[in-house]
Design a protein around this motif. Sequence first.
Motif, short mmCIF file in Angstrom:
data_model
loop_
_atom_site.label_atom_id
_atom_site.label_comp_id
_atom_site.label_asym_id
_atom_site.label_seq_id
_atom_site.Cartn_x
_atom_site.Cartn_y
_atom_site.Cartn_z
N VAL A 197 -10.68 4.64 -6.45
CA VAL A 197 -9.80 4.97 -5.34
C VAL A 197 -8.52 4.14 -5.40
CG1 VAL A 197 -9.56 4.94 -2.83
CG2 VAL A 197 -11.69 5.69 -3.86
N PRO A 233 -4.74 4.92 -8.07
CA PRO A 233 -3.42 5.52 -7.81
C PRO A 233 -2.59 4.78 -6.78
CG PRO A 233 -5.15 6.81 -6.79
CD PRO A 233 -5.82 5.79 -7.62
N LEU A 234 -3.23 3.88 -6.01
CA LEU A 234 -2.48 3.18 -4.97
C LEU A 234 -1.74 1.97 -5.50
CD1 LEU A 234 -5.01 3.23 -2.02
CD2 LEU A 234 -3.01 4.65 -2.35
N GLN A 235 -2.17 1.48 -6.66
CA GLN A 235 -1.53 0.29 -7.21
C GLN A 235 -0.08 0.62 -7.57
OE1 GLN A 235 -3.20 -2.34 -6.96
NE2 GLN A 235 -5.06 -2.43 -8.17
N SER A 236 0.83 -0.14 -7.03
CA SER A 236 2.22 0.08 -7.39
C SER A 236 2.51 -0.63 -8.71
CB SER A 236 3.13 -0.43 -6.28
OG SER A 236 2.87 -1.79 -6.09
N ARG A 237 3.73 -0.47 -9.20
CA ARG A 237 4.10 -1.12 -10.46
C ARG A 237 3.82 -2.63 -10.36
NH1 ARG A 237 6.20 -0.52 -6.19
NH2 ARG A 237 8.06 -1.62 -5.55
N ARG A 241 -1.94 -8.51 -5.94
CA ARG A 241 -1.95 -7.07 -6.05
C ARG A 241 -3.29 -6.55 -6.54
NH1 ARG A 241 3.19 -4.72 -5.28
NH2 ARG A 241 3.51 -5.70 -3.28
N ILE A 265 -11.15 -2.60 -0.95
CA ILE A 265 -11.76 -1.30 -0.68
C ILE A 265 -13.28 -1.37 -0.86
CG2 ILE A 265 -11.81 1.12 -1.38
CD1 ILE A 265 -8.90 0.90 -2.06
N ALA A 324 -7.13 -6.01 2.29
CA ALA A 324 -6.26 -4.89 1.90
C ALA A 324 -4.85 -5.11 2.42
CB ALA A 324 -6.83 -3.59 2.43
N LEU A 335 -1.77 -5.32 -0.08
CA LEU A 335 -0.78 -4.25 -0.14
C LEU A 335 0.58 -4.69 0.38
CD1 LEU A 335 -2.80 -1.17 1.10
CD2 LEU A 335 -1.82 -1.46 -1.15
N THR A 336 0.59 -5.32 1.55
CA THR A 336 1.87 -5.56 2.21
C THR A 336 2.06 -7.01 2.62
OG1 THR A 336 0.86 -4.92 4.28
CG2 THR A 336 2.06 -3.22 3.10
#
Lengths: 227, 484
Positions: free
Chosen positions: A119, A122-126, A136, A143, A176, A180-181
């Motif tokens: 899952v 695809p959420l991992q950014s560059r 990161r 998850i 998370a 993420l942020t």
Amino acid sequence: MGFWQDPQFGDRMITLMAALVLVLQITMVAQRWLVTNIYVFAIQSLLLAGIANTIAYFNSAPHIYIAAGLTLLFKAILLPVILRRLVTRIGIRQEIEPFVNVPVSVIVSGLLTLLAYVVAEPLQSRPAIGAAGLGRNTLPVAIALFLIGFFMMINRRKALTQVLALLSLENGLFLAAISLTYGMPMIVELGIFFDVLVAVMILAILVFRIRETFDSMDVSRLSRLRG
Amino acid sequence: MPIALLLLIPLAASGLTAMTRGRRAMELIHILSAVGGFVAAILLAAKVLDRGESSYWNGFLFADALSALVVLLTAFTYLACASYSMGYFRNDDVVKLRKYYILTPLLAFSMFLVTVASNLGVMWVAMEGTTLASIFLVTYYGRPTSLEAAWKYAMIGGVGLSMALFGTLLTYYAASQVLGMESLSALNWTVLAGSAARFDHTVMRLAFILILLGYGTKAGLAPMHTWKPDAYSESPIPVAALMSVAVLNSALYALARFYVLTVRCLGPSFPSQLLMLFGFLSIGIAVPFILVQRSYRRLLAYSSIDHGGIMVLALGFGGALGPLGMMLHMTFHAVTKPLLFFCAGNAQQQIGSDSLKKTPGGLLHALPVSGPMFLLATLAVTGTPPFSIFQSEFLILRAGFAAQHVGRSMVLVALLVAIFSGFFHHIAQLVLGPPNSAHGTENWGWKTYPVAALFALVLVLGFWIPAPLYSLVKGAAGLLAVQP
């Protein structure tokens, strides 16, 4: 420049702590005693505070320090103390008695961890280089905590252990957010901590009253309301 | 100014109640707080109608037509429940009552904050607040079954809201990718709505699924509805009415906000399909449980699941008519449902049970006011003309046909007819029948005034809707009828 100022060192520390967090989550699934479960939760929260702290240090971001401090204060110290006292108060120290036995539970947790990696992909950014990219790679762990927490909620029949599962699920959310942020905006972070604290107190009172009324904490006995 | 009053009045009421002892004083504070909240909500709505959307307190609070409408409906329900509770709790112990009078304003405060918070994270915090404030309201009667209901409510609600938090977090992540990490306002509604088109599609898709599951749990959409019949049948009537109308509306409001963001980012087809799925599941699951129901309190809960499903379905139908149907339905439901709950409360206090099987019938004679009203309210809530819910349901059907969902609209009609027949059958058996000597007669008082007033309102709204209210409804629907 000492080695502790090198972002690469920070990255390794975070990976190590995140791995331990995941191991502790599976420990929670596997081991059988309620009180140990509370301690495991406390250590897990401590490690989360450590991860947040490391990220705050390398990015010199004061608001992450606050989040780390609050995690340490509430989740690693205050909530375990409250829950521990509740256990003493209602005089139970028995086993957890999950619905699915331990080996199967551990296998399920492993599968959920795999699912978490799928899952998270695809959420991992560059991948960012240096301090900005720290943490990161903890998203799949976050998850996995969420999913395993979910599984523990369903798998357990004692009221208090369900509370612990809910809390570890919330730990996954915290990780998370960090990954993420770098945390939510301060006001939201504070609100979430407040909510979690009040929720645990309310649930503690409910657990106490369920124990008094039904002479048991087994929530599978809560089955009078149907249809 | 009205927005500050709206939040401060219930908070102050809760604090003041904690300091008072007497029943009269608590009742007075409570009703004053409800009236004050309602007046503030009307002022806010007038301001929004006058000047359009606006922010307050450095953008911390925000009101547009959608939030003004939901605030108005929440404040209305709060007022109705406050006046009814003066009669309903007349014979209760003051110690228990204190709990009710302290926690209910907090519940109202949380719901107001959900609807006027600009930051979607703060909105989540307030939504969790509604759960926390209402857990001990569910256990009001302290029966073993109320503990069971409260436990399920807390656990299922807790898991649901954690999913909603994950969804909010992912939305924040999508926004911070576009707006940069330093933007503290990246969860503020105006900022999000303006930049949603540029969000990452994968992240938003996952975020919407989590939000739908999360706030859908709070709204009691199937299959996350299982806490609802328990909590509604165990809590006191005013609490059940507040949860069935105001909490449901708040959860749907939160869902609608994220729906707008998702449509702007992904286009309407993805969220619409999901909303229609959950809408049909909710309406469909209500049918068998209504048909074979044994308790009229639980019957009302399934009716609430059904109406939540109808509103979500209307949003899923989309177009211009779908959101309008949803907003009208929300308005009419907010007026009709408390009436039904109050009638059920009077019936339960009269016959001392909420069972449909054991009652001999003939409630009509024992309760000359609430009895017939119960039957009429049943007709109103199941969407029989001339009552207002018929109009909104008809509009939703039109929206379905307009969106080329002919088959689905036919299924909706079939489900609504099934619900009507089951519901009407049960309540008719309860209300009609020969007089039963064991019953007394009903006096006019705070248990019946709200029933009569609400019924008058339901009747009037079936034929005439005030122009300002309608423009508010239209404004709210316009905000939801988004184009990508």
